[in-house]
Design a protein around this motif. Structure first.
Motif, PDB file in Angstrom:
ATOM      1  N   VAL A 103      -3.785  -4.911  17.499  1.00  0.00           N
ATOM      2  CA  VAL A 103      -2.431  -5.412  17.201  1.00  0.00           C
ATOM      3  C   VAL A 103      -1.523  -4.283  16.715  1.00  0.00           C
ATOM      4  O   VAL A 103      -0.336  -4.250  17.040  1.00  0.00           O
ATOM      5  CB  VAL A 103      -2.416  -6.601  16.195  1.00  0.00           C
ATOM      6  N   GLU A 104      -2.081  -3.339  15.974  1.00  0.00           N
ATOM      7  CA  GLU A 104      -1.252  -2.214  15.524  1.00  0.00           C
ATOM      8  C   GLU A 104      -0.866  -1.317  16.716  1.00  0.00           C
ATOM      9  O   GLU A 104       0.146  -0.638  16.670  1.00  0.00           O
ATOM     10  CB  GLU A 104      -1.985  -1.390  14.462  1.00  0.00           C
ATOM     11  N   LYS A 106      -0.127  -2.578  19.536  1.00  0.00           N
ATOM     12  CA  LYS A 106       0.727  -3.464  20.349  1.00  0.00           C
ATOM     13  C   LYS A 106       0.066  -3.844  21.668  1.00  0.00           C
ATOM     14  O   LYS A 106       0.742  -4.271  22.599  1.00  0.00           O
ATOM     15  CB  LYS A 106       2.103  -2.819  20.618  1.00  0.00           C
ATOM     16  N   GLY A 110       1.311  -9.747  17.365  1.00  0.00           N
ATOM     17  CA  GLY A 110       1.062 -10.217  16.003  1.00  0.00           C
ATOM     18  C   GLY A 110       0.688  -9.112  15.048  1.00  0.00           C
ATOM     19  O   GLY A 110       0.797  -7.913  15.360  1.00  0.00           O
ATOM     20  N   MET A 111       0.256  -9.519  13.876  1.00  0.00           N
ATOM     21  CA  MET A 111      -0.135  -8.576  12.831  1.00  0.00           C
ATOM     22  C   MET A 111      -1.192  -9.261  11.970  1.00  0.00           C
ATOM     23  O   MET A 111      -1.216 -10.491  11.868  1.00  0.00           O
ATOM     24  CB  MET A 111       1.093  -8.227  11.983  1.00  0.00           C
ATOM     25  N   LEU A 113      -2.462  -9.646   8.274  1.00  0.00           N
ATOM     26  CA  LEU A 113      -2.028  -9.417   6.888  1.00  0.00           C
ATOM     27  C   LEU A 113      -3.192  -9.640   5.934  1.00  0.00           C
ATOM     28  O   LEU A 113      -4.237 -10.171   6.312  1.00  0.00           O
ATOM     29  CB  LEU A 113      -0.897 -10.390   6.549  1.00  0.00           C
ATOM     30  N   LEU A 116      -4.962 -14.713   2.504  1.00  0.00           N
ATOM     31  CA  LEU A 116      -4.162 -15.515   1.570  1.00  0.00           C
ATOM     32  C   LEU A 116      -4.711 -15.407   0.143  1.00  0.00           C
ATOM     33  O   LEU A 116      -3.967 -15.383  -0.819  1.00  0.00           O
ATOM     34  CB  LEU A 116      -4.189 -16.977   2.033  1.00  0.00           C
ATOM     35  N   ARG A 145      -5.474 -12.240   8.043  1.00  0.00           N
ATOM     36  CA  ARG A 145      -4.545 -13.386   8.161  1.00  0.00           C
ATOM     37  C   ARG A 145      -3.599 -13.125   9.332  1.00  0.00           C
ATOM     38  O   ARG A 145      -2.614 -12.401   9.191  1.00  0.00           O
ATOM     39  CB  ARG A 145      -3.769 -13.563   6.847  1.00  0.00           C
ATOM     40  N   TYR A 147      -0.757 -13.216  11.842  1.00  0.00           N
ATOM     41  CA  TYR A 147       0.632 -13.675  11.713  1.00  0.00           C
ATOM     42  C   TYR A 147       1.426 -13.349  12.968  1.00  0.00           C
ATOM     43  O   TYR A 147       1.349 -12.239  13.498  1.00  0.00           O
ATOM     44  CB  TYR A 147       1.327 -12.995  10.514  1.00  0.00           C
TER      45      TYR A 147
ATOM     46  N   LEU B  48       7.093  -7.355   3.011  1.00  0.00           N
ATOM     47  CA  LEU B  48       7.025  -8.417   4.013  1.00  0.00           C
ATOM     48  C   LEU B  48       8.406  -9.017   4.229  1.00  0.00           C
ATOM     49  O   LEU B  48       9.227  -9.073   3.302  1.00  0.00           O
ATOM     50  CB  LEU B  48       6.042  -9.505   3.571  1.00  0.00           C
ATOM     51  N   LEU B  53       4.854 -15.311   4.076  1.00  0.00           N
ATOM     52  CA  LEU B  53       4.300 -15.595   2.753  1.00  0.00           C
ATOM     53  C   LEU B  53       3.709 -14.336   2.120  1.00  0.00           C
ATOM     54  O   LEU B  53       2.917 -13.632   2.734  1.00  0.00           O
ATOM     55  CB  LEU B  53       3.213 -16.680   2.876  1.00  0.00           C
ATOM     56  N   PRO B  55       1.447 -13.636  -0.742  1.00  0.00           N
ATOM     57  CA  PRO B  55       0.586 -14.296  -1.731  1.00  0.00           C
ATOM     58  C   PRO B  55       0.479 -13.524  -3.037  1.00  0.00           C
ATOM     59  O   PRO B  55       0.335 -14.116  -4.104  1.00  0.00           O
ATOM     60  CB  PRO B  55      -0.769 -14.397  -1.026  1.00  0.00           C
ATOM     61  N   ASN B 106       5.355  -2.204   9.909  1.00  0.00           N
ATOM     62  CA  ASN B 106       5.095  -2.898  11.169  1.00  0.00           C
ATOM     63  C   ASN B 106       6.162  -3.981  11.313  1.00  0.00           C
ATOM     64  O   ASN B 106       6.182  -4.932  10.518  1.00  0.00           O
ATOM     65  CB  ASN B 106       3.693  -3.521  11.152  1.00  0.00           C
ATOM     66  N   VAL B 108       6.583  -6.449  13.006  1.00  0.00           N
ATOM     67  CA  VAL B 108       6.173  -7.835  13.264  1.00  0.00           C
ATOM     68  C   VAL B 108       6.349  -8.685  12.002  1.00  0.00           C
ATOM     69  O   VAL B 108       6.837  -9.807  12.058  1.00  0.00           O
ATOM     70  CB  VAL B 108       4.699  -7.894  13.731  1.00  0.00           C
ATOM     71  N   ALA B 109       5.981  -8.109  10.850  1.00  0.00           N
ATOM     72  CA  ALA B 109       6.037  -8.916   9.621  1.00  0.00           C
ATOM     73  C   ALA B 109       6.677  -8.183   8.450  1.00  0.00           C
ATOM     74  O   ALA B 109       6.776  -8.732   7.363  1.00  0.00           O
ATOM     75  CB  ALA B 109       4.623  -9.348   9.235  1.00  0.00           C
TER      76      ALA B 109
END
Lengths: 228, 119
Positions: A103-104, A106, A110-111, A113, A116, A145, A147, B48, B53, B55, B106, B108-109
């Motif tokens: 993902v980094e 591309k 997405g990414m 994270l 949670l 996570r 995203y 972010l 979110l 956290p 990044n 994306v987020a």
């Protein structure tokens, strides 16, 4: 074909090695032992890939997970070659840190994270594939996570690119069965041509009952090999 | 890159103190210096996007509330990078924007902010 059946293969798979990779040997062993596939290690500074039928980006902590997990490895010389390989339709499997690198880079959207819970989670999880099969294998990560924004998530759903979702033993995909807060419980993702698969759980760590009771990782690897 | 010209040193003032502890640390906390050919130091903050979110920020906010701290409506966690570009860098602003956009954040987020700390 049964995933447990040993077959002679002429396939040649490259397993990438970054400083901090730690699942590379497990991937090589799984391919050789269970599929009789010749696996070769490819160092991150290589500027040209050897003749390969597929690439596996293994798990670990490439470059110490500095900056973001997978972010520094994504800029390694070998990844520029993997990008070209994937663009030409080559099969690539990224596991855990390998998914983060995809993902980094591309190569996948997405990414990933921080979980949670803000903790590193190491446990056995259940995964559901689009056919409804439930697979069991371990996960072990701090940044898993998944995203994407809502619009991109809709596209992934519409195009059937969600490969695996965290679920419970019955196959229910819900908040309780989501270990890290991933969008739509996503544990694994395909590229548009389904040749690239990225996933956070570890199929190579579930290839023998002695490793924890599940051989379901062989199903994932079998499916990947069949798409080469 | 071109050789650095003679540096004009001046004592750190209350105004500059704390703006660039990184550089002051290297100069033993006594002086800052500024010429056109000095290195350029930037601060890049990465966090972010507001819709993602956070956290860690939420957990801190919750604990503050439990501790009886009132009035805290949001806590956002950001990562701070200090990046120094060599003296004579032709387009330091464009370079730091590129570094931040391609490597440090990044898109994306995450979002980022760039601030020049020195000179």
């Amino acid at each position: 074909m049964s995933p447990l059946k040993v077959v002679a293969s002429s396939l040649r798979v490259g397993v990438l090695q970054f400083p901090g990779s730690n699942c590379d040997a497990d991937c090589v062993d799984a391919l050789r032992r269970h599929f009789q596939i010749e696996a070769v290690l490819v160092w991150h500074q290589e500027t040209k890939l050897p003749k390969l039928d597929a690439v596996i980006i293994p798990g670990g902590f490439s470059f110490g997970d500095y900056l973001r997990s997978g972010a520094l490895a994504a800029h390694a010389p070998v990844m520029q070659e993997v990008k070209k390989f994937a663009e030409k339709g080559g099969a690539v499997l990224g596991i855990c840190n390998g998914f983060q690198i995809l993902v980094e880079s591309k190569i996948l959207p997405g990414m990933l994270l921080h979980n949670l819970s803000q903790t590193f989670i190491c446990k056995t999880v259940h995964l559901k594939d689009p056919a409804g099969n439930i697979l069991t294998m371990p996960m072990a990560h701090g940044e898993g996570r998944f995203y994407v924004d809502k619009k991109a998530l809709e596209v992934l759903n519409e195009e059937g690119l969600i490969a695996y979702q965290y679920c419970d033993l019955k196959g229910d995909v819900n908040e309780a069965s989501n270990p890290n807060g991933a969008a739509a419980n996503i544990a694994g993702l395909y590229s548009r041509n389904k040749k690239v698969l990225g996933m956070m759980p570890h199929p190579e760590r579930a290839t023998d009952v002695a490793m924890g009771g599940s051989k379901d990782g062989l199903v994932v690897l079998r499916n990947f090999i069949d798409r080469i | 890159m071109q050789a650095s010209s003679k540096k004009r040193l001046r004592p750190a003032t209350a105004e500059t103190e704390g703006q660039s502890t990184f550089r002051q640390g290297r100069l033993k906390g006594k002086y800052t210096h500024e010429t056109e050919s000095d290195p350029v130091e930037y601060e890049v903050l990465v966090q972010l996007k507001s819709e993602v979110l956070d956290p860690e920020g939420r957990a801190i906010q919750e604990v503050l509330k439990l501790q009886g701290v009132t009035g805290v409506t949001a806590v956002t966690v950001a990562k701070r990078y200090l990046v120094t570009l060599e003296a004579g860098c032709k387009n330091p602003d464009a370079t730091i924007q590129d570094v931040a956009a391609r490597y440090l954040a990044n898109p994306v987020a995450q979002v980022f902010q760039v601030k020049q700390l020195f000179p």
